[in-house]
Design a protein around this motif. Structure first.
Motif, PDB file in Angstrom:
ATOM      1  N   LYS A 105       0.858  -1.201   0.039  1.00 41.33           N
ATOM      2  CA  LYS A 105      -0.001   0.146   0.076  1.00 41.33           C
ATOM      3  C   LYS A 105       0.741   1.097   0.009  1.00 41.33           C
ATOM      4  O   LYS A 105       0.474   2.331  -0.782  1.00 41.33           O
ATOM      5  N   LEU A 254      -6.135   1.909   2.862  1.00 41.82           N
ATOM      6  CA  LEU A 254      -5.724   1.057   1.863  1.00 41.82           C
ATOM      7  C   LEU A 254      -6.035  -0.248   2.194  1.00 41.82           C
ATOM      8  O   LEU A 254      -5.145  -0.592   3.099  1.00 41.82           O
ATOM      9  N   SER A 256      -4.839  -4.008   0.796  1.00 40.13           N
ATOM     10  CA  SER A 256      -4.151  -4.693  -0.383  1.00 40.13           C
ATOM     11  C   SER A 256      -4.738  -5.950  -0.481  1.00 40.13           C
ATOM     12  O   SER A 256      -4.439  -6.941   0.370  1.00 40.13           O
ATOM     13  N   GLN A 266      -5.133  -2.402  -5.096  1.00 43.58           N
ATOM     14  CA  GLN A 266      -5.614  -1.680  -3.758  1.00 43.58           C
ATOM     15  C   GLN A 266      -6.919  -1.118  -3.434  1.00 43.58           C
ATOM     16  O   GLN A 266      -7.386  -0.446  -4.680  1.00 43.58           O
TER      17      GLN A 266
END
Length: 458
Positions: A105, A254, A256, A266
């Motif tokens: 991220k 965020l 991942s 993302q």
């Protein structure tokens, strides 16, 4: 209304995304100062500089922003720990040494939108009364390093760094430092030792970095995403930020998403979204396969299974379910994946990356690897499973830093949910997921007769 309730009421999953840091990643030259300014860049800084530093710290603290690097410690509270009037220099160090397996991220954020971090750094340094900040970047990502250097140059040229920033009287120097690729340097005190030119090894605490950090001076160490989130909070307001996420874990973050999913990548969403909802947005698991196990925060967090699909992905929800949100690295594995093999590879990584400073981690990870390799190869004994658990227990909570805990987590959780699979390796004298032995691979052949997913279990 909770995210689950919104889904139940017919809200489109895509509408639950909250693109803030990633709002313009797909635009041409998103990394430039010009593009950043077009999206209200550095407006948060102007508002911050109009506030008193202590007022600014209280504002960030009241927003509920929690560290996005793994532990989830309140960011404003960490800033508040810096002693004032002590006559010493204060430092801000941004931890960009992203090394957790499955985590991706911070690097995309720095590559696509570096100015969000730079603006956040200036705001944070004003708050803690610092005149020198450092970005400790993972050195292998040379394209990101170059882009970050260019962004810093643009910021100096525009007057956002240097002397008398925007006429506020604030002077700030920003140094970008490239590390040499050691996982242990993601631990904040090991990072500080490395930044000072020494071998990266964790320090004994106390004293904590807030009292004696970089060069034995008060230091704040924050994750990239934590600092990059600050400008939006100042620009749009703490109430706007608290309107997203959950009560104790507010805001956006965020996630991942990687592994055997149709569309990895993302996904920026409010805290509290579930993996089921994220999979709905990403097209689900790859065609013809189902979820077997997954990690909520990278390989150092206890794994989850299909039964945890509806666990809220915030700090409290994941913790209550028996794992950690960590870096929000959602690695998803389908039924063709051998759990023993996956855990063995993760443990090999931790054994390799152990700095060797403490005995439990240095010796324990080595012996975990030996046992796991034997079990995977069909040479293990039933007693080895108890040995695995015992060694992991001797590492967990007894090593110098969290690397040992991270190495023990996959052992504990995989034995909890997949002990039968370990036993199959022992009684069957080999891996039941070997393509030559297993029917699980029957539908995964290429046109040339080779196995389409040999790389997963090869």
């Amino acid at each position: 209304m909770t995210l689950a309730a919104e889904i139940h009421n017919g809200t489109s999953p895509e509408k639950l995304l909250a693109p803030v840091l990633s709002a313009f990643w797909d635009q041409p030259e998103s990394w430039t100062l010009e593009t950043y300014r077009r999206h209200e860049g550095y407006e948060g800084l102007r508002k911050a500089l109009a506030m008193d530093p202590d007022e600014l710290i209280a504002y960030v603290k009241d927003s509920g922003l929690r560290g996005r690097g793994g532990a989830g410690f309140p960011t404003g509270m960490k800033w508040q720990f810096i002693p004032q009037g002590d006559g010493k220099p204060h430092y801000l160090v941004v931890n960009a040494d992203e090394s957790e397996p499955g985590t991706c991220k911070d690097i995309p954020l720095l590559f696509a939108n570096p100015h969000s971090l730079i603006e956040g750094i200036v705001i944070a340094c004003y708050a803690i009364r610092s005149s020198h900040a450092f970005i400790y970047l993972r050195g292998e990502v040379v394209p990101v390093l170059r882009r970050l250097h260019e962004a810093v140059r643009e910021a100096y040229e525009a007057g956002y760094l240097g002397t008398d920033i925007l006429g506020s009287g604030l002077d700030l120097e920003l140094t970008v430092h490239a590390g040499a690729g050691a996982y242990i340097c993601g631990e904040e005190t090991a990072l500080l030792d490395s930044l000072e030119g020494r071998r990266g090894q964790p320090r004994l605490r106390p004293p904590f970095p807030a009292v004696a950090g970089l060069y034995a001076c008060p230091t704040v160490v924050n994750n990239v995403e934590s600092i990059a989130s600050v400008p939006a909070i100042l620009n749009k307001g703490k109430d706007w930020f608290k309107s997203m996420g959950s009560e104790k874990s507010p805001g956006f973050t965020l996630y991942s998403l990687s592994g055997h999913v149709t569309s990895p990548g993302q996904y920026e969403a409010p805290l509290g979204i579930t993996l089921r909802q994220l999979l709905d947005m990403s097209g689900g698991m790859r065609a013809g396969h189902r979820l077997k196990f997954w990690t909520p925060g990278g390989s150092s967090t206890p794994m989850f299974t299909e039964e945890h699909l509806d666990v809220p992905l915030d700090y409290e929800g994941v913790g209550a379910a028996g794992s950690m949100l960590g870096t929000k690295a959602l690695q998803c594995f389908d039924e063709t994946t051998c759990v023993v093999r996956a855990v063995t590879r993760w443990t090999e990584f931790y054994a390799h990356e152990s700095c060797g400073k403490c005995t439990p981690c240095r010796e324990g990870t080595y012996w975990l690897v030996q046992l796991l390799r034997d079990i995977e190869a069909g040479k293990g004994e039933m007693a080895d499973l108890d040995k695995l658990n015992d060694i992991a227990d001797n590492i967990n909570g007894k090593s110098f830093c969290a690397l040992g805990d991270g190495a023990a987590s996959p052992i504990f959780s995989s034995l909890k949910y997949f002990r039968e699979e370990y036993e199959q390796h022992i009684t069957g004298k080999g891996c039941p997921f070997d393509p030559a032995r297993s029917t699980a691979w029957a539908d995964d052949t290429n046109t040339d007769g080779t196995n389409a997913h040999r790389g997963v279990n090869a």
